[in-house]
Design an enzyme around this catalytic site. Sequence first.
Site, PDB file in Angstrom:
ATOM      1  N   ARG A 107      11.319   3.228   1.068  1.00  0.00           N
ATOM      2  CA  ARG A 107      10.304   3.800   0.158  1.00  0.00           C
ATOM      3  C   ARG A 107      10.756   5.152  -0.381  1.00  0.00           C
ATOM      4  O   ARG A 107      10.550   5.462  -1.551  1.00  0.00           O
ATOM      5  CB  ARG A 107       8.957   3.906   0.881  1.00  0.00           C
TER       6      ARG A 107
ATOM      7  N   LYS B 255       5.874   8.570  -3.728  1.00  0.00           N
ATOM      8  CA  LYS B 255       5.416   9.582  -2.778  1.00  0.00           C
ATOM      9  C   LYS B 255       6.104  10.891  -3.143  1.00  0.00           C
ATOM     10  O   LYS B 255       7.134  11.259  -2.584  1.00  0.00           O
ATOM     11  CB  LYS B 255       5.738   9.136  -1.333  1.00  0.00           C
TER      12      LYS B 255
ATOM     13  N   GLU C 245      -7.716   4.494  -2.712  1.00  0.00           N
ATOM     14  CA  GLU C 245      -7.312   4.853  -1.340  1.00  0.00           C
ATOM     15  C   GLU C 245      -7.959   6.172  -0.997  1.00  0.00           C
ATOM     16  O   GLU C 245      -8.732   6.706  -1.789  1.00  0.00           O
ATOM     17  CB  GLU C 245      -5.784   4.960  -1.268  1.00  0.00           C
TER      18      GLU C 245
HETATM   19  N1  PMP Z   1      -1.948   6.983   0.747  1.00  0.00           N
HETATM   20  C1  PMP Z   1      -1.514   8.242   0.554  1.00  0.00           C
HETATM   21  C2  PMP Z   1      -1.906   8.960  -0.677  1.00  0.00           C
HETATM   22  C3  PMP Z   1      -0.688   8.843   1.510  1.00  0.00           C
HETATM   23  O1  PMP Z   1      -0.233  10.078   1.323  1.00  0.00           O
HETATM   24  C4  PMP Z   1      -0.340   8.122   2.679  1.00  0.00           C
HETATM   25  C5  PMP Z   1       0.591   8.720   3.702  1.00  0.00           C
HETATM   26  N2  PMP Z   1       0.129   9.905   4.227  1.00  0.00           N
HETATM   27  C6  PMP Z   1      -0.841   6.833   2.840  1.00  0.00           C
HETATM   28  C7  PMP Z   1      -1.631   6.287   1.843  1.00  0.00           C
HETATM   29  C8  PMP Z   1      -0.501   6.014   4.063  1.00  0.00           C
HETATM   30  O2  PMP Z   1       0.838   5.600   4.003  1.00  0.00           O
HETATM   31  P1  PMP Z   1       1.720   5.325   5.316  1.00  0.00           P
HETATM   32  O3  PMP Z   1       0.957   4.334   6.123  1.00  0.00           O
HETATM   33  O4  PMP Z   1       2.986   4.802   4.800  1.00  0.00           O
HETATM   34  O5  PMP Z   1       1.854   6.625   6.028  1.00  0.00           O
END
Ligand code: PMP
Length: 285
Positions: free
Chosen positions: A52, A151, A184
Amino acid sequence: MSPQIYINGKYYSKEDAKISVYDHGLLYGDGVFEGMRTYSGKVFKLDQHIDRLYQSARAILLTIPISKQEMTDAVNNTVKLSGLADSYIRLVVTRGAGSLGLDPNRTSNPQVIIIVDLIALYDRKFYEEGLKIITASTIRNHPAALSPRIKSLNYLNNIMAKIEGLQAGCMEAIMLNHKGEVAECTGDNIFIVKKGRLLTPPTDAGILEGITRNAILELAGELNIPASESTLTRHDLLVADECFLTGSAAEVIPVVDIDSRPIGDGHVGQTTRLLMSEFKKMVTR
Ligand code: PMP
């Protein structure tokens, strides 16, 4: 056992780790990152995080100066040097120092930074009692402006929604997308349980495709819990039987109240409890 920081191949203590104030990561949020966890010294889903990271970098035309294998080795080495068994890792790649001005071509030397430290996002009691959250009025970035799938170091969109949550006395906030659908939370993905079915917004709702989210979908498959990625509205959340959030830092955390309305019976749900305990086993497999 102490925080360890890797910067471009060298290791530093927390106090000595420094980068330039001309770095475009600082000046413009020009860079990408990952947040990961180790359990008993092993990084959970490291390959997926590395993939990622490189995809985020590619999406912003940032060339990471080391290979995926070198990055993997650097992460594992930094973890080892920290001596921390259960740690949080922040992996950052900035565009590097450049002239004042946006032009990424006037930067040189991207900074690869790996921080291995501890994190406690939410108080332990919220994992037992569940979180109360709100719906923020700040919508998630329009995917055509800055895709939430990247990200990037530019997290102001999320921070503005987080501030709304904090001002309402909540540790998290739900972000809708530009179509008014549930996307989210500010740093976590969201799930609901409705009539025994697990539902979470699809990636095209404009979300970060969370690695914990994918692990939960994988677990649901193993446990024969029907699960799907479905468009959700705020209404769907408010009438859900259960709700929980997922993220590398948060892990799996229940939600019992949204916008001052109890979800289900207002207590942590059965399916949520099952997934929380199965996730605990999964991370040390
Ligand atoms: N959404 C956002 C905006 C995030 O920053 C994160 C990670 N902190 C997630 C979802 C969760 O992603 P992951 O499970 O890969 O940590």
